[in-house]
Motif scaffolding. Structure first.
Motif, PDB file in Angstrom:
ATOM      1  N   ASP A   1       2.538   9.329  -6.010  1.00  0.00           N
ATOM      2  CA  ASP A   1       1.671   9.270  -4.841  1.00  0.00           C
ATOM      3  C   ASP A   1       2.522   9.733  -3.666  1.00  0.00           C
ATOM      4  O   ASP A   1       3.496   9.074  -3.294  1.00  0.00           O
TER       5      ASP A   1
ATOM      6  N   SER B   1      -0.519   0.270 -10.733  1.00  0.00           N
ATOM      7  CA  SER B   1      -1.595   1.040 -10.087  1.00  0.00           C
ATOM      8  C   SER B   1      -0.930   2.111  -9.239  1.00  0.00           C
ATOM      9  O   SER B   1       0.004   1.833  -8.487  1.00  0.00           O
ATOM     10  N   SER B   2      -1.407   3.361  -9.363  1.00  0.00           N
ATOM     11  CA  SER B   2      -0.669   4.495  -8.803  1.00  0.00           C
ATOM     12  C   SER B   2      -0.463   4.420  -7.297  1.00  0.00           C
ATOM     13  O   SER B   2       0.485   4.989  -6.781  1.00  0.00           O
ATOM     14  N   ASN B   3      -1.340   3.722  -6.571  1.00  0.00           N
ATOM     15  CA  ASN B   3      -1.177   3.671  -5.115  1.00  0.00           C
ATOM     16  C   ASN B   3      -0.810   2.278  -4.595  1.00  0.00           C
ATOM     17  O   ASN B   3      -1.015   1.980  -3.415  1.00  0.00           O
ATOM     18  N   SER B   4      -0.274   1.421  -5.471  1.00  0.00           N
ATOM     19  CA  SER B   4       0.269   0.127  -5.043  1.00  0.00           C
ATOM     20  C   SER B   4       1.717   0.035  -5.482  1.00  0.00           C
ATOM     21  O   SER B   4       1.998   0.030  -6.690  1.00  0.00           O
ATOM     22  N   VAL B   5       2.627  -0.064  -4.531  1.00  0.00           N
ATOM     23  CA  VAL B   5       4.052  -0.188  -4.842  1.00  0.00           C
ATOM     24  C   VAL B   5       4.251  -1.305  -5.880  1.00  0.00           C
ATOM     25  O   VAL B   5       3.653  -2.373  -5.759  1.00  0.00           O
TER      26      VAL B   5
ATOM     27  N   ARG C   1       3.070   3.654 -11.343  1.00  0.00           N
ATOM     28  CA  ARG C   1       2.421   3.434 -12.641  1.00  0.00           C
ATOM     29  C   ARG C   1       3.240   4.134 -13.712  1.00  0.00           C
ATOM     30  O   ARG C   1       3.515   5.335 -13.615  1.00  0.00           O
TER      31      ARG C   1
ATOM     32  N   THR D   1       5.876   7.462  -3.850  1.00  0.00           N
ATOM     33  CA  THR D   1       5.717   6.260  -4.659  1.00  0.00           C
ATOM     34  C   THR D   1       5.505   6.596  -6.130  1.00  0.00           C
ATOM     35  O   THR D   1       4.619   7.387  -6.458  1.00  0.00           O
TER      36      THR D   1
ATOM     37  N   THR E   1       3.045   8.238 -12.541  1.00  0.00           N
ATOM     38  CA  THR E   1       2.278   8.816 -11.433  1.00  0.00           C
ATOM     39  C   THR E   1       3.170   9.029 -10.218  1.00  0.00           C
ATOM     40  O   THR E   1       4.185   8.350 -10.030  1.00  0.00           O
TER      41      THR E   1
ATOM     42  N   HIS F   1       0.862  -1.190   0.000  1.00  0.00           N
ATOM     43  CA  HIS F   1       0.000   0.000   0.000  1.00  0.00           C
ATOM     44  C   HIS F   1       0.899   1.241   0.000  1.00  0.00           C
ATOM     45  O   HIS F   1       1.760   1.391   0.849  1.00  0.00           O
ATOM     46  N   ALA F   2       0.683   2.124  -0.984  1.00  0.00           N
ATOM     47  CA  ALA F   2       1.544   3.308  -1.111  1.00  0.00           C
ATOM     48  C   ALA F   2       1.398   4.245   0.082  1.00  0.00           C
ATOM     49  O   ALA F   2       2.283   5.074   0.331  1.00  0.00           O
TER      50      ALA F   2
END
Lengths: 426, 426
Positions: free
Chosen positions: B304, A291-295, B284, B281, B302, A244-245
């Motif tokens: 974050d 995915s922008s908010n998943s490392v 993406r 982070t 992206t 989780h970012a």
């Protein structure tokens, strides 16, 4: 002898005729690119390809050249020598294009060879050896992969039926397309297949647009091509762990994007080259889950590394994996070499002939390796071989915006005419 | 007063009962993840969600709690206070899950509140104020986006009908799903909608799994959540120029991948944080044409960026664009901020209550911000609010592999019981 016979031939090269022929050929498969750029889509062994070949054959026959076709569909137009039994000098390139290609890549080398031979004949210059203009089948590999099938088969590098089962985007087999093509050209005399069925040529010289920006940037007219650089292609796979970012502390992450950045930084240092000859490219990157908010859990990226010097290609190329492993902090690393082609060196006999011709014409010339692959590389084991480059505007190629001016192309054809005259009298 | 009443309540918290209830609830929407991990897919307002709520209502009624539902479907179970007219203390979380979620995210906060209240009642402890257990509608946003609809409507942050036209993957409107849901719960007393229809609660305390690895890595039992960090999300677009990887000299390229690496290097320096609180982070990345032998023309990536301190979020966040522009060498740069949420700070009245409870029970606790969003942030403007975290194994969440042990969850429920007792007597 070139210094004696060439001036007349050089004067007989027609900038307008060569350009008009290129524009006539560019109608066959004409497409429009971005900003209205006039491109070409002419797949090999297509009806459009056959139309282009018929045009060429017509121009050749009109000046007394004799056409012939071999089992791979390679097309030849023979200018007879005063000693017809001697091995010929071969010059040409290819007539197929990329799917969204330009008007000069390949086709100019064929048209330039015709222009050079026509100029020799119009100047009343005979050559001891025959000169054969060649249009190699399927250099681009755009319809049937790989490219350079015609020159590979000619050189005995691969058997003539090696690619019969390769299919195009519509499922058509290369073997079937070739049979159909040869049937359509049944009126043209068949000849044996290169060194598989006969002796090697005396020499090979291919004219081609540079497909890079160097000649234009440095203000040269002619590239004296010294060889074709070697290439090594790698796939790098990094496996980390998604997180989780927002909740995952940076210090505890196994972030595949950050490890990729570390790897590329280290590779950039490994690949530093003040001479700007080395080509190091990372051009394909795939991140998962992206995915922008998943490392990032995994990253796959490619390396395209080229150099004309085998020692550099081997030394730095062999250091790639260790360099990546030394730079990556948190991910598992897998490095796979996917392609490895050693550099090819052209013969001094040919490069010096080209250099003399350019100098005799007062043209600015630069010795340079070719960054791209060409049919010429498969001729290197057979005979002294070489290439002539002319400038490509902004280095653009494989694109409708590809451009070399009528004047630049004429300068190239003049150097080719003089060099062919010299080689065919050697 | 907590120090007097709590020990009995703490002793009455049942590790086994709480775990058994979680496992019973985990059957509703059970899925199997990688390596056989037992996950949950329980979309909000689905029949599975209603089954889970019925289970909860049954457990609540069995110990004398009174259920009620508001216009958004938020479900409450009321433990009456000795002075029923006082504003209640609110505690809970959500019962919906991610599509491939775990057995603890959200649902444990609801079950823990029930366990805490049941322990108080079994220990014979009364509270001056009522305590209401709450299950917020649609925290995850997995079926209907955005999440936190229930708590946002309760807080008057958005009107109750704001999301009526939001549709799920099958085209079902949120408004219709909610109407169907409320009809199915017509037997449960309706209540007014939060501060839209009534007074604010006295305090709010939400128990939740950490969803990050910090507590486990550092060996703590309890996270005393000091707030929810702020977030800023950016999209960075780099436009260079495609070129042939073999022919184009590195010095003349406009390579979007290399400029991305320069940008990330500079951003890494901007975002350095020895305290490891800051979250930066890049997760993406999209490259075009993404072909291994064509220099990248464009890259989109992206950012974050999260931090609990508004000054850091503003200072470093505002420096992002200039940092990228200063680092990029050859590409056009476009930076777009797509999301900006300021940090939320929880009330010392709540955090200190949690800290005292953990200390009184001899548990190791750490003050920490929440990296993820929670319903609690919408309660902050209404009343003193706070959260309790327990460790998440390896920080994994939104994944069937999500895990907190029965013992860790019981420790969390014990701290919650003591804190609720203190807040409800304050």
């Amino acid at each position: 002898m070139g210094t004696r016979v060439a001036p007349n031939a050089v004067a007989a090269v027609s900038e307008a005729r060569q350009w008009d022929r290129l524009m006539e050929l560019a109608k066959l498969g004409a497409i429009t690119g971005a900003d209205g750029a006039p491109g070409v889509n002419r797949p090999c062994l297509s009806p459009l390809d056959r139309e282009a070949r018929r045009l060429l054959i017509g121009w050749g026959k009109a000046i007394g050249l004799t056409p012939s076709v071999d089992a791979l569909g390679n097309l030849f137009l023979r200018h007879e020598g005063t000693e017809p039994g001697l091995a010929p000098v071969l010059s040409g390139s290819h007539m197929d294009s990329q799917p969204a290609g330009g008007r000069f890549d390949g086709i100019w080398g064929v048209v330039a060879a015709l222009e050079a031979v026509q100029a020799l004949r119009e100047a009343g210059i005979t050559t001891k050896r025959p000169i054969e203009i060649v249009a190699w089948t399927n250099e681009e590999g755009g319809r049937f992969a790989p490219g350079c099938m015609g020159s590979m088969a000619y050189a005995g590098h691969r058997p003539a039926d090696a690619w019969d089962d390769v299919t195009d985007g519509e499922g058509i087999r290369f073997g079937d397309a070739l049979r159909e093509h040869l049937a359509a050209e049944a009126d043209i005399p068949r000849r044996g297949l290169g060194v598989v069925d006969g002796p090697a040529p005396h020499a090979y010289l291919e004219a081609h647009i540079e497909q890079g920006p160097v000649l234009e940037q440095e203000g040269h007219d002619i590239g004296i091509v010294t060889g074709i650089q070697g290439s090594r292609w790698f796939l790098v796979e990094l496996k980390g762990e998604s997180a989780h970012a927002g909740t995952s502390p940076v210090s505890l992450r196994k972030d595949a994007v950050q490890d990729m950045v570390r790897a590329i930084n280290a590779l950039n240092r490994l690949m530093e080259d003040p001479t700007d000859v080395l080509r190091f490219t990372v051009a394909r990157i795939e991140v998962a889950p992206n995915s922008s908010n998943s490392v990032a859990e995994t990253v796959r990226f490619t390396i395209d590394f080229r150099h004309p010097d085998a020692a550099v290609l081997t030394g730095r190329g062999d250091a790639i994996e260790a360099t990546i492993r030394g730079a990556v902090r948190n991910c598992e690393v897998k490095v796979t070499e996917r392609f490895h082609a050693l550099p090819v060196e052209f013969a001094p006999q040919v490069t010096e002939t080209v250099a003399r011709a350019a100098a005799a014409q007062g043209l600015s010339a630069k010795r340079m390796p070719s960054g791209a692959f060409h049919d010429a590389q498969f001729l290197v084991p057979l005979c002294p071989a070489g290439m002539i480059f002319v400038p490509s505007h902004r280095g653009i190629s494989h694109n409708p915006a590809e451009y070399s001016s009528p004047e630049q192309l004429a300068k190239g054809a003049r150097v080719l005419a003089q060099a062919l005259a010299e080689l065919a009298n050697g």
